[in-house]
Scaffold this active site. Structure first.
Site, PDB file in Angstrom:
ATOM      1  N   ASP A 131       8.329  12.375  -5.802  1.00 60.56           N
ATOM      2  CA  ASP A 131       7.157  12.791  -6.594  1.00 60.56           C
ATOM      3  C   ASP A 131       7.053  14.317  -6.583  1.00 60.56           C
ATOM      4  OD1 ASP A 131       6.128  13.455  -4.064  1.00 60.56           O
ATOM      5  OD2 ASP A 131       5.055  11.558  -3.892  1.00 60.56           O
TER       6      ASP A 131
ATOM      7  N   ASP B 285     -14.290  -6.892  25.605  1.00 61.65           N
ATOM      8  CA  ASP B 285     -14.988  -6.612  24.342  1.00 61.65           C
ATOM      9  C   ASP B 285     -14.279  -5.524  23.529  1.00 61.65           C
ATOM     10  OD1 ASP B 285     -15.544  -4.367  25.814  1.00 61.65           O
ATOM     11  OD2 ASP B 285     -17.694  -4.341  25.396  1.00 61.65           O
ATOM     12  N   GLY B 286     -13.114  -5.046  24.010  1.00 60.46           N
ATOM     13  CA  GLY B 286     -12.336  -4.061  23.258  1.00 60.46           C
ATOM     14  C   GLY B 286     -12.517  -2.630  23.724  1.00 60.46           C
ATOM     15  N   GLU B 287     -13.458  -2.372  24.638  1.00 59.66           N
ATOM     16  CA  GLU B 287     -13.621  -1.004  25.158  1.00 59.66           C
ATOM     17  C   GLU B 287     -12.384  -0.586  25.946  1.00 59.66           C
ATOM     18  OE1 GLU B 287     -17.153  -0.308  27.426  1.00 59.66           O
ATOM     19  OE2 GLU B 287     -18.500  -0.939  25.807  1.00 59.66           O
TER      20      GLU B 287
ATOM     21  N   ARG C  43      -3.350  11.535   5.115  1.00 60.95           N
ATOM     22  CA  ARG C  43      -3.343  11.404   3.649  1.00 60.95           C
ATOM     23  C   ARG C  43      -4.743  11.562   3.062  1.00 60.95           C
ATOM     24  NH1 ARG C  43       0.415   6.095   3.494  1.00 60.95           N
ATOM     25  NH2 ARG C  43      -0.531   5.881   5.559  1.00 60.95           N
TER      26      ARG C  43
ATOM     27  N   ASP D 111       5.311   4.175   3.621  1.00 58.09           N
ATOM     28  CA  ASP D 111       4.302   3.209   4.060  1.00 58.09           C
ATOM     29  C   ASP D 111       4.667   1.817   3.537  1.00 58.09           C
ATOM     30  OD1 ASP D 111       2.079   1.757   4.756  1.00 58.09           O
ATOM     31  OD2 ASP D 111       0.606   3.191   4.000  1.00 58.09           O
ATOM     32  N   THR D 112       4.230   1.469   2.336  1.00 60.66           N
ATOM     33  CA  THR D 112       4.570   0.148   1.792  1.00 60.66           C
ATOM     34  C   THR D 112       5.928   0.166   1.087  1.00 60.66           C
ATOM     35  OG1 THR D 112       3.365   0.670  -0.225  1.00 60.66           O
ATOM     36  CG2 THR D 112       2.155  -0.504   1.494  1.00 60.66           C
TER      37      THR D 112
ATOM     38  N   THR E  73       6.935   3.337  -3.609  1.00 65.75           N
ATOM     39  CA  THR E  73       7.389   4.552  -4.294  1.00 65.75           C
ATOM     40  C   THR E  73       8.883   4.765  -4.106  1.00 65.75           C
ATOM     41  OG1 THR E  73       5.236   5.594  -3.969  1.00 65.75           O
ATOM     42  CG2 THR E  73       7.082   7.060  -4.413  1.00 65.75           C
TER      43      THR E  73
ATOM     44  N   LYS F  85       6.391  10.645 -11.749  1.00 65.44           N
ATOM     45  CA  LYS F  85       5.774   9.319 -11.845  1.00 65.44           C
ATOM     46  C   LYS F  85       4.263   9.415 -11.943  1.00 65.44           C
ATOM     47  CE  LYS F  85       5.238   8.345  -6.885  1.00 65.44           C
ATOM     48  NZ  LYS F  85       3.884   8.794  -6.762  1.00 65.44           N
TER      49      LYS F  85
END
EC number: 2.7.6.1
Length: 317
Positions: free
Chosen positions: A175, A43-45, A102, A228-229, A232, A198
């Site tokens: 930035d 169950d993920g425990e 963040r 991250d993605t 930037t 920016k």
């Protein structure tokens, strides 16, 4: 330190986020990883068993809260509880990458400050100390009421570029928030700094505006703490080349590299992306443009110094 170092009172354990890094850290200290098993019920425990005595020992647990973030965080909280109940003398968290960093302030109404919540959870579970690397916001140190050793990735990254012996370089912050970091690297490389000004219309969408600093004909090195993605950093790299930079390199401490990141980096003007192993790279992420540097010697040295009650501040330079 070498393999002659054997202190029976020091134990290093690894959970599932950075096993290879933990192994390297243990080797640097000259010890072996402690025995523990992390299992998941259907169950993920999460169930954790520590397979050796830790009574009266100074324990260091290596775990980044990288993806899957909540799984790794829960593993860590359960491990801390297990160590506390097993009478460990001190429980020291070694978290190369601090997830949720963040979310460090209320940027608008009714927002949580999740990085403070994480600090509270770790302390309530029983953590006595935190060793971490390049927090997204340095003030997160103040969210803890236990000692924090905040290590810096900049010297490791700067050292890599120093060896490349570029002629005319400029260190660029993508930035305004990263100017202090860029200044540190620029000091190491004895180079000027530039800033990309920016505006970000909405989360994970970045819009490049204008470039502060003379980049004409120079080799630009972009530095960030987290990629991250990669929106930037790639937009910044492309803008630098469009505005006259000769070539662009990029570096960061924490390669989150989620979603379209790799594709964006491959399609961008970035020649090489230099990262650390604070977050392990999957095989597909170890592509041609990504170079991985190890933080194991730095963290291993920090653990040794903390354990031997020596100054850690020497590692911040």
């Amino acid at each position: 330190m070498g393999s002659s170092y054997k202190d029976p009172m020091l134990k290093v354990f690894s959970l599932n986020s950075n096993r290879d890094l933990a192994q390297d850290i243990a080797e640097h200290i000259g010890t072996t990883l402690g025995e523990c098993t992390v299992a998941t019920f259907s169950d993920g425990e999460i169930q954790i068993n520590i397979e050796e005595s830790v009574r009266g020992k100074d324990v260091y647990v290596v775990q980044s809260t990288s993806a899957p973030v909540n799984q790794h965080l829960m593993e860590l909280l359960i491990m801390i509880d297990a160590l506390k109940r097993a009478s460990a003398k001190s429980i020291n968290i070694v978290m190369p990458y601090y997830g949720y960093a963040r979310q460090d302030r209320k940027a608008r109404s009714r927002e949580p400050i999740t990085s403070k919540l994480i600090a509270d959870l770790l302390e309530t579970a029983g953590a006595d100390r935190m060793i971490t690397l390049d927090l997204h916001a340095p003030q997160i140190q103040g969210f803890f009421n236990v000692p924090i050793d905040h290590l810096q990735g900049v010297p490791i990254l700067a050292n890599h570029f120093e060896k490349m012996e570029f002629d005319d370089i400029i260190v660029v912050s993508p930035d305004h928030g990263g100017v202090t970091r860029a200044r540190k690297m620029a000091d190491y490389l004895k180079a000027p700094i530039g800033i990309i000004d920016k505006r970000r219309p909405r989360p994970n969408v970045s819009e490049v505006m204008n470039i502060v600093g003379n980049i004409e004909g120079k080799t630009a090195i972009l530095i960030d703490d987290i990629i991250d993605t990669a929106g930037t950093i790639t937009a910044a790299a492309n803008a630098l080349v469009e505005n006259g930079a000769k070539e662009v390199y990029a570096c960061c401490t924490h390669p989150v590299l989620s979603g379209p990141a790799l594709q964006r980096i491959n399609d961008s003007e970035i020649k090489e992306l230099v990262v650390t192993n604070s977050i392990p790279l999957t095989e597909e992420r170890k592509n041609g443009k990504v170079t991985e540097l190890s933080v194991a010697p730095l963290i291993g040295e920090a653990i040794t110094r903390v354990h031997e009650l020596k100054s850690v501040s020497i590692l911040f330079d």
